[in-house]
Design a protein around this motif. Sequence first.
Motif, PDB file in Angstrom:
ATOM      1  N   UNK A 185       0.830  -1.205   0.000  1.00  0.00           N
ATOM      2  CA  UNK A 185       0.000   0.000   0.000  1.00  0.00           C
ATOM      3  C   UNK A 185       0.863   1.253   0.000  1.00  0.00           C
ATOM      4  N   UNK A 186       0.255   2.347  -0.427  1.00  0.00           N
ATOM      5  CA  UNK A 186       0.960   3.631  -0.423  1.00  0.00           C
ATOM      6  C   UNK A 186       1.318   4.043   0.996  1.00  0.00           C
ATOM      7  N   UNK A 187       0.438   3.720   1.959  1.00  0.00           N
ATOM      8  CA  UNK A 187       0.748   4.075   3.350  1.00  0.00           C
ATOM      9  C   UNK A 187       1.979   3.311   3.833  1.00  0.00           C
ATOM     10  N   UNK A 188       2.063   2.019   3.553  1.00  0.00           N
ATOM     11  CA  UNK A 188       3.251   1.245   3.924  1.00  0.00           C
ATOM     12  C   UNK A 188       4.513   1.912   3.400  1.00  0.00           C
ATOM     13  N   UNK A 189       4.474   2.273   2.138  1.00  0.00           N
ATOM     14  CA  UNK A 189       5.666   2.764   1.461  1.00  0.00           C
ATOM     15  C   UNK A 189       6.070   4.166   1.922  1.00  0.00           C
ATOM     16  N   UNK A 190       5.120   4.940   2.442  1.00  0.00           N
ATOM     17  CA  UNK A 190       5.428   6.311   2.852  1.00  0.00           C
ATOM     18  C   UNK A 190       6.542   6.331   3.894  1.00  0.00           C
ATOM     19  N   UNK A 191       6.498   5.423   4.855  1.00  0.00           N
ATOM     20  CA  UNK A 191       7.521   5.398   5.900  1.00  0.00           C
ATOM     21  C   UNK A 191       8.610   4.363   5.622  1.00  0.00           C
ATOM     22  N   UNK A 192       8.644   3.850   4.405  1.00  0.00           N
ATOM     23  CA  UNK A 192       9.714   2.937   4.033  1.00  0.00           C
ATOM     24  C   UNK A 192      10.979   3.691   3.657  1.00  0.00           C
ATOM     25  N   UNK A 193      11.943   2.943   3.157  1.00  0.00           N
ATOM     26  CA  UNK A 193      13.231   3.513   2.744  1.00  0.00           C
ATOM     27  C   UNK A 193      13.295   3.483   1.223  1.00  0.00           C
ATOM     28  N   UNK A 194      13.150   4.652   0.566  1.00  0.00           N
ATOM     29  CA  UNK A 194      13.115   4.676  -0.901  1.00  0.00           C
ATOM     30  C   UNK A 194      14.423   4.268  -1.552  1.00  0.00           C
ATOM     31  N   UNK A 195      15.501   4.162  -0.770  1.00  0.00           N
ATOM     32  CA  UNK A 195      16.776   3.728  -1.350  1.00  0.00           C
ATOM     33  C   UNK A 195      16.842   2.211  -1.483  1.00  0.00           C
ATOM     34  N   UNK A 196      15.848   1.511  -0.911  1.00  0.00           N
ATOM     35  CA  UNK A 196      15.815   0.056  -0.974  1.00  0.00           C
ATOM     36  C   UNK A 196      14.815  -0.373  -2.044  1.00  0.00           C
ATOM     37  N   UNK A 197      15.243  -1.205  -2.946  1.00  0.00           N
ATOM     38  CA  UNK A 197      14.379  -1.700  -4.015  1.00  0.00           C
ATOM     39  C   UNK A 197      14.410  -3.223  -4.029  1.00  0.00           C
ATOM     40  N   UNK A 198      13.361  -3.871  -4.569  1.00  0.00           N
ATOM     41  CA  UNK A 198      12.182  -3.286  -5.211  1.00  0.00           C
ATOM     42  C   UNK A 198      11.086  -2.879  -4.228  1.00  0.00           C
ATOM     43  N   UNK A 199      11.233  -3.199  -2.938  1.00  0.00           N
ATOM     44  CA  UNK A 199      10.204  -2.898  -1.950  1.00  0.00           C
ATOM     45  C   UNK A 199      10.853  -2.092  -0.821  1.00  0.00           C
ATOM     46  N   UNK A 200      10.430  -0.833  -0.627  1.00  0.00           N
ATOM     47  CA  UNK A 200      11.076   0.017   0.380  1.00  0.00           C
ATOM     48  C   UNK A 200      10.841  -0.426   1.814  1.00  0.00           C
ATOM     49  N   UNK A 201       9.984  -1.430   1.993  1.00  0.00           N
ATOM     50  CA  UNK A 201       9.690  -1.921   3.338  1.00  0.00           C
ATOM     51  C   UNK A 201      10.364  -3.257   3.650  1.00  0.00           C
ATOM     52  N   UNK A 202      11.028  -3.843   2.674  1.00  0.00           N
ATOM     53  CA  UNK A 202      11.568  -5.195   2.869  1.00  0.00           C
ATOM     54  C   UNK A 202      13.050  -5.278   2.501  1.00  0.00           C
ATOM     55  N   UNK A 203      13.801  -5.937   3.382  1.00  0.00           N
ATOM     56  CA  UNK A 203      15.192  -6.301   3.117  1.00  0.00           C
ATOM     57  C   UNK A 203      15.531  -7.477   4.020  1.00  0.00           C
TER      58      UNK A 203
END
Length: 565
Positions: free
Chosen positions: A465-483
């Motif tokens: 969701x857009x809400x999840x991604x808002x507080x994620x890390x945009x430098x991490x791809x493909x998912x700013x919430x997962x590493x």
Amino acid sequence: MTKVADLPTTRAEDTTVDVLVIGSGTGMLAAMSADEQGLSTLIVEKAEYVGGSTALSGGAFWIPGNSVLKEQGSSDSTEQAATYLDNLVGDASPRARWQAFLDQGPATVDLLRRMTPLRFIWGKGYSDYHSNLPGGSDQGRSVESSPFDTSVLGAEEARLRPSSMSAPVPMPITSPDYRWMNLMAKAPAKALPKVVKRVAQGVGGLALGRHYTATGQALAAGLYAGVLDRGIPVWTRTRLRRLVTEGDVVTGAVLEQDGREVTVTARQGVILAAGGFDHDMVMRHRYQSENLQANWPMGAETNSGDAIKAGVEVGADLAHLAEAWWFPAVASPSGGTPGVMLAERSLPGSFIVDRHGRRFINESTDYMSFGQEVLRREDAGDPVGTMWIVFDQEYSNSYVFATELFPRMSLPQAWLDAGIAHRADTAGELAELMGVPVEDFVATGKRFNEMAATGRDTEHGRGESAYDRYYGDPTVTPNPNLRPLDEGPLYAVKMVMSDLGTCGGLRADEHARVLREDGSAITGLYAIGNTAANAFGNRYPGAGATIGQGLVFGHIAAHHAAKRT
């Protein structure tokens, strides 16, 4: 510097006014709305400070289709928001109530801009909490105050409730600032200019005698400035004892100040804006959960349900008492108020487990939904129990944690000594320290890493969701919430289920009138904010929906009271 104890308290006396407002959070706007219509108005506040939980909050308000949004480039409309609320709220709350909120929202924001010195910014990109629903907005509808100079209050600045959050140096931090400052180690090009700007504003302001603040304290300060400018009296250290009635009509209230009781007669109405029952643990254990602890709520310490109980005494009905604006937080090593935790749950290189050592939720979900899942599990007989956020060294090196740990800082020894945090070289060792089943925890970590490596959480949908991604890390791809987490060292910090205030209370209608069990309105009595049952039922549309409805229904209540004959 002047302290609140140095300020004189206006002595409470028997008196008559048109409108009596109980509570000085969003109730201040209700008072200004009544005053603008020519009604004599009085605000009473139980605490020695003005601002209530509003001053302790993030300070945003969710009011769709308002002029700030339009001026700053949003294409939002109340019609789109109606589609969203229709899908989100369903039959959890009467349509007439939330439709009135939408209809009067833009006028309320105009009133706020007209009657206070506040200036506002749109939190563009801070999406609605359920923006995937029809009518939801990925760009968001949340607005907050720009940094505000509290020195304009003069000596009354000391009466403004202190903020619950403070930076290590004087600097007003808005929500958009926080998002990027949290990523200072990962995205310095974006974050550092914001840090420099706010430090310059904070420190430079002090040199000029200005005291800049942001978030909820800024909003409360601006409201108080408007109240003072209009000469609306405010009685602090004055609590509601009981409402006064003549037949079926509420005509005023008995108040207590310094052990003395006085009676205020209100010709047009009493507006209850005194917050929820955050700190009444008897009510919280009865209606919500016996596992909640007294120091966990983050609302103002004076929120003990006085106005709700007074309403019940005159026949008011109650609704949504099981609900609160739940807020997962970091446990306190001393057992005190938990640490604020917002972006931490969304950042990559971390996950959250329950007492079984297993993930049980999309960690990045909005905080109210998070709390509702915890209570659902409890009601189902499989409680989450002790929760732990688990992360690796890269996470620790990269992000701010609980507003007090900065990148590369070690976990405080006090946390380790108190057992609310652990460090280990392997997942198995960490599980033993946490007291969760080793085999389940190790399997959870392995499965999480496998999914994180693909960028897709097939178990809980984290990052979709857009809400999840808002507080994620945009430098991490493909998912700013997962590493995937590194093998070690690994860390675990204990979490508790805090809240920003309860949101169940007196049942009210589209005019903010308090209702009886048979649906009839109690003439002369209004309820707004967390004293009233959530206008959105058991749902949270977006950041600032609690303050938003407090402001709007305060305006609605004042207008309805003005028309009473």
